[in-house]
Design a protein around this motif. Structure first.
Motif, PDB file in Angstrom:
ATOM      1  N   VAL A   4      10.186  26.780   4.494  1.00  0.00           N
ATOM      2  CA  VAL A   4      10.059  26.768   3.034  1.00  0.00           C
ATOM      3  C   VAL A   4       8.864  27.600   2.587  1.00  0.00           C
ATOM      4  O   VAL A   4       8.952  28.373   1.626  1.00  0.00           O
ATOM      5  N   VAL A   5       7.749  27.476   3.287  1.00  0.00           N
ATOM      6  CA  VAL A   5       6.558  28.242   2.924  1.00  0.00           C
ATOM      7  C   VAL A   5       6.806  29.741   3.101  1.00  0.00           C
ATOM      8  O   VAL A   5       6.375  30.548   2.276  1.00  0.00           O
ATOM      9  N   LEU A   6       7.531  30.131   4.143  1.00  0.00           N
ATOM     10  CA  LEU A   6       7.847  31.547   4.343  1.00  0.00           C
ATOM     11  C   LEU A   6       8.661  32.103   3.170  1.00  0.00           C
ATOM     12  O   LEU A   6       8.329  33.150   2.601  1.00  0.00           O
ATOM     13  N   VAL A   7       9.704  31.393   2.780  1.00  0.00           N
ATOM     14  CA  VAL A   7      10.545  31.849   1.666  1.00  0.00           C
ATOM     15  C   VAL A   7       9.748  31.874   0.364  1.00  0.00           C
ATOM     16  O   VAL A   7       9.802  32.855  -0.395  1.00  0.00           O
ATOM     17  N   ALA A   8       8.999  30.825   0.092  1.00  0.00           N
ATOM     18  CA  ALA A   8       8.204  30.765  -1.147  1.00  0.00           C
ATOM     19  C   ALA A   8       7.147  31.862  -1.177  1.00  0.00           C
ATOM     20  O   ALA A   8       6.891  32.460  -2.231  1.00  0.00           O
ATOM     21  N   THR A   9       6.529  32.145  -0.033  1.00  0.00           N
ATOM     22  CA  THR A   9       5.534  33.219   0.038  1.00  0.00           C
ATOM     23  C   THR A   9       6.160  34.549  -0.347  1.00  0.00           C
ATOM     24  O   THR A   9       5.589  35.315  -1.126  1.00  0.00           O
ATOM     25  N   GLU A  10       7.330  34.832   0.178  1.00  0.00           N
ATOM     26  CA  GLU A  10       8.020  36.079  -0.163  1.00  0.00           C
ATOM     27  C   GLU A  10       8.346  36.139  -1.653  1.00  0.00           C
ATOM     28  O   GLU A  10       8.138  37.165  -2.300  1.00  0.00           O
ATOM     29  N   LEU A  11       8.859  35.048  -2.196  1.00  0.00           N
ATOM     30  CA  LEU A  11       9.227  35.029  -3.618  1.00  0.00           C
ATOM     31  C   LEU A  11       8.015  35.212  -4.523  1.00  0.00           C
ATOM     32  O   LEU A  11       8.042  36.003  -5.470  1.00  0.00           O
ATOM     33  N   VAL A  12       6.946  34.490  -4.243  1.00  0.00           N
ATOM     34  CA  VAL A  12       5.747  34.581  -5.085  1.00  0.00           C
ATOM     35  C   VAL A  12       5.099  35.955  -4.939  1.00  0.00           C
ATOM     36  O   VAL A  12       4.716  36.574  -5.938  1.00  0.00           O
ATOM     37  N   THR A  13       4.997  36.454  -3.713  1.00  0.00           N
ATOM     38  CA  THR A  13       4.402  37.777  -3.505  1.00  0.00           C
ATOM     39  C   THR A  13       5.199  38.851  -4.236  1.00  0.00           C
ATOM     40  O   THR A  13       4.628  39.701  -4.930  1.00  0.00           O
ATOM     41  N   ASN A  14       6.523  38.824  -4.094  1.00  0.00           N
ATOM     42  CA  ASN A  14       7.361  39.813  -4.787  1.00  0.00           C
ATOM     43  C   ASN A  14       7.218  39.700  -6.302  1.00  0.00           C
ATOM     44  O   ASN A  14       7.176  40.713  -7.004  1.00  0.00           O
ATOM     45  N   THR A  15       7.134  38.487  -6.798  1.00  0.00           N
ATOM     46  CA  THR A  15       6.960  38.290  -8.238  1.00  0.00           C
ATOM     47  C   THR A  15       5.646  38.890  -8.703  1.00  0.00           C
ATOM     48  O   THR A  15       5.581  39.591  -9.715  1.00  0.00           O
ATOM     49  N   LEU A  16       4.569  38.621  -7.978  1.00  0.00           N
ATOM     50  CA  LEU A  16       3.266  39.134  -8.363  1.00  0.00           C
ATOM     51  C   LEU A  16       3.205  40.669  -8.276  1.00  0.00           C
ATOM     52  O   LEU A  16       2.607  41.319  -9.122  1.00  0.00           O
ATOM     53  N   VAL A  17       3.843  41.231  -7.270  1.00  0.00           N
ATOM     54  CA  VAL A  17       3.822  42.681  -7.086  1.00  0.00           C
ATOM     55  C   VAL A  17       4.677  43.370  -8.147  1.00  0.00           C
ATOM     56  O   VAL A  17       4.255  44.340  -8.774  1.00  0.00           O
ATOM     57  N   HIS A  18       5.880  42.873  -8.369  1.00  0.00           N
ATOM     58  CA  HIS A  18       6.818  43.582  -9.236  1.00  0.00           C
ATOM     59  C   HIS A  18       6.755  43.185 -10.704  1.00  0.00           C
ATOM     60  O   HIS A  18       7.281  43.913 -11.557  1.00  0.00           O
ATOM     61  N   ALA A  19       6.108  42.092 -11.019  1.00  0.00           N
ATOM     62  CA  ALA A  19       6.004  41.681 -12.423  1.00  0.00           C
ATOM     63  C   ALA A  19       4.638  42.032 -13.014  1.00  0.00           C
ATOM     64  O   ALA A  19       4.384  41.757 -14.157  1.00  0.00           O
ATOM     65  N   ALA A  20       3.797  42.646 -12.203  1.00  0.00           N
ATOM     66  CA  ALA A  20       2.459  43.002 -12.683  1.00  0.00           C
ATOM     67  C   ALA A  20       2.551  44.019 -13.800  1.00  0.00           C
ATOM     68  O   ALA A  20       3.390  44.918 -13.749  1.00  0.00           O
ATOM     69  N   PRO A  21       1.699  43.865 -14.814  1.00  0.00           N
ATOM     70  CA  PRO A  21       1.728  44.821 -15.950  1.00  0.00           C
ATOM     71  C   PRO A  21       1.300  46.223 -15.556  1.00  0.00           C
ATOM     72  O   PRO A  21       0.644  46.463 -14.637  1.00  0.00           O
TER      73      PRO A  21
END
Length: 70
Positions: free
Chosen positions: A53-70
């Motif tokens: 679960v931590v592996l999947v959540a890490t990927e999701l949060v990291t991708n969100t932070l990288v691709h949703a950054a202004p």
């Protein structure tokens, strides 16, 4: 509640509790999320799922932070 998930030869029902988290867009957000998520899984009696679960959540949060950054 979503249906129970099959894992090997046994069935695992999800916890009846959900926990929303806000993740700050900074360099410590992913590590803090990992610790919080691992603690929640232990509290729900699902510690055996922590690594996956931590592996999947890490990927999701990291991708969100990288691709949703202004």
């Amino acid at each position: 509640m979503p249906p129970a998930a099959m894992h090997g030869s046994y069935c695992v029902s999800p916890p009846r509790t959900s926990t929303p988290w806000r993740v700050s867009p900074n360099t410590t957000a992913v590590a803090r999320m990992r610790r919080t998520l691992a603690g929640a899984l232990r509290a729900w009696g699902l510690a055996h799922w922590t690594d996956d679960v931590v592996l999947v959540a890490t990927e999701l949060v990291t991708n969100t932070l990288v691709h949703a950054a202004p």
